[in-house]
Scaffold this active site. Structure first.
Site, PDB file in Angstrom:
ATOM      1  N   GLU A  85     -13.996  31.192 -29.200  1.00  0.00           N
ATOM      2  CA  GLU A  85     -15.284  31.749 -28.769  1.00  0.00           C
ATOM      3  C   GLU A  85     -16.352  31.702 -29.860  1.00  0.00           C
ATOM      4  O   GLU A  85     -16.941  32.713 -30.221  1.00  0.00           O
ATOM      5  CB  GLU A  85     -15.100  33.194 -28.303  1.00  0.00           C
ATOM      6  N   GLU A 137      -8.778  32.255 -21.398  1.00  0.00           N
ATOM      7  CA  GLU A 137      -8.736  33.716 -21.303  1.00  0.00           C
ATOM      8  C   GLU A 137      -9.366  34.157 -19.988  1.00  0.00           C
ATOM      9  O   GLU A 137     -10.443  33.688 -19.628  1.00  0.00           O
ATOM     10  CB  GLU A 137      -9.511  34.396 -22.446  1.00  0.00           C
TER      11      GLU A 137
END
Length: 493
Positions: free
Chosen positions: A199, A391
């Protein structure tokens, strides 16, 4: 176009689809002072009560230079839950066996940089740290589970923060490249799937979390975030190149926290703001998948007085280190509108503008499975690269019942909607090759370092203060996900 040139409609998950769960070293391993491990930035993330203000606080942690000094000199006065995690370090065999019981064929985990290079500055790696991951990967192989390894997941040697103020300093590019080459060479026969940085776009929300930068030591935090990101782009590209040299069949991806942005109204200015917000979210894979900075970022940098320091060879490095696939985390969508703080909100993790059509989680995150389908369609249209949902999951305050079970129908319902959305995207023609549920076993929260925000299929008996037996207890969702995997996503009942 002849009919034979049109791809056949795919109404099922691919035959070799990767099903599993995702974790991060700093949130599960513990054993922060074992076998030569150094201290990481995550080891300096203090527990913060998310309810202290009277409402749920989702803010991802930041650390100032004064706080860091306090944490180092008075560690006994502050709780650091990421230092103990859930003791995966000593329980990995039991945990992986439980993953295998669910039917995992992939397990996403990260390597702790400080287990390999305790300060980041050593000339030789720490053998005990390398040996630990050998054992983890061998345990996965015993059950036919493919490791999907993140090289850097929100932790780096704290000494690199103290010496260089993290990724704002170009020196970290070479330091990371050395680390990447060591783990690629060591695990070249055990790991095929890699992600360079977790991320990376979260640098815009917390300089410390993703980039190890102490915000009080920089004049312009936004400038610092993008400069740090540039150095991470270079490090990622060099790691991709190294992977191709060392592991012929390696697949290396980039990853963002994807937050699909909807315009609040049909007002043209709101629509334009939605476009710009989505551009900032896509900026990171634009650079890593296309190998160059997109044209739209030029005006944004000018408007925000951002001047990225680059060297002559940087453009070539980015071109040569393009990723093989794009991975995302997906938890929610955003609503955007043209307002004074629109530029500040663009790219942020949590928007104050709520969608009236969506229900909220206990942490006030909007539940939007359709947004995942939209995101996958847009990403595939944009890059035409394979996609991986690295995720997705629901954080909740699970309650252990009197019969020692956790009845988490709410989690099953959430995941059912999102897996169905992935299947719809595949039917729409999107190439999705895997799905890993975040926090497949309960772990320490990234932002608040609390334990009581639980995502897992497996309950871990531990509270926010680190007290508990650490006993592992399968939840109702454990058996539901086992059925989903066994049916390759066909049975979501």
């Amino acid at each position: 176009m002849k009919y034979s040139q049109i791809k056949k409609l795919n109404t099922h998950f691919p035959k070799h689809f990767l099903w599993g769960g995702a974790t991060a070293a700093n949130q599960i391993e513990g054993a922060f002072d074992k076998d030569g491990k150094g201290l990481s930035t995550s080891d300096m993330a203090a527990y913060k009560d998310p309810y202290a203000s009277g409402k749920v606080d989702n803010f991802t942690f930041n650390v100032t230079s004064k706080e860091l000094e306090f944490y180092e000199n008075h560690p006994e006065k502050t709780l650091f839950p990421k230092r103990w995690g859930i003791d995966f370090y000593h329980n990995y065999k039991e945990d992986i066996a439980l993953f295998a019981e669910m039917g995992f064929n992939v397990f996403r985990l990260s390597i702790s940089w400080v287990r390999i290079f305790p300060t980041g500055l050593e000339s030789a790696p720490n053998e005990a740290g390398l040996a630990f991951y050998d054992k983890v990967f061998d345990e996965c192989a015993k059950y036919g589970i493919e490791p999907l390894v993140t090289m850097s997941h929100y932790e780096m040697p704290i000494e690199l923060t103290k010496k260089y103020n993290g990724w704002v300093n170009r020196a970290l590019v070479q330091i990371f490249e050395k680390y990447a080459k060591v783990i690629l060479e060591r695990y070249k026969h055990k790991v095929k799937y890699w992600i360079t940085f977790n991320e990376m776009n979260m640098n815009l929300n917390s300089l410390y979390t993703g980039a190890g930068v102490l915000a009080d030591l920089v004049d312009n935090p936004l400038q610092a975030a993008y400069q740090a990101s540039h150095h991470q782009f270079l490090a990622s590209a060099l790691a991709v190149k190294a992977a191709r040299d060392i592991i012929p069949d390696a697949k290396v991806g980039c990853m963002i926290n994807h937050i699909e942005s909807y315009a609040k109204t049909t007002k043209p200015e709101d629509q334009l703001q939605s476009v710009k917000s989505n551009q900032l979210n896509m900026f990171y894979p634009d650079v890593q998948a296309r190998g160059e900075y997109p044209s739209y970022i030029t005006r944004y940098f000018a408007d925000q007085n951002i001047d990225i320091q680059m060297q002559d060879e940087d453009e070539a490095i980015l071109r040569e280190g393009k990723v093989d696939y794009v991975a995302i985390s997906y938890y929610m969508s955003h609503v955007t509108e043209a307002r004074e703080d629109a530029a500040k909100l663009a790219g942020s993790f949590d928007s104050p503008i709520k969608n009236e059509y969506l229900k909220l989680t206990q942490w006030d995150w909007p539940i939007d499975a359709t947004g995942l389908r939209i995101a996958l369609i847009k990403l595939y249209d944009r890059y035409e690269l394979p996609l991986f949902v690295a995720e997705n999951g629901l954080g909740a305050k699970d309650v252990l019942s009197s019969d020692d079970n956790i009845h988490d129908d709410y989690r099953i319902d959430y995941l059912k909607q999102h897996i169905a959305a992935v299947k719809d995207a595949i039917e729409d023609g999107v190439d999705v090759f895997g799905y890993t549920v975040w926090g497949c076993i309960d772990l320490i929260s990234c932002g608040t370092s609390q334990m009581s925000k639980r995502y897992g299929f497996i309950y871990v008996d531990q509270d926010d203060q680190g007290k508990g037996s650490l006993k592992r207890i399968p939840k109702d969702s454990f058996y539901w996900y086992k059925k989903v995997i066994a049916s390759n996503g066909e049975d979501l009942t």
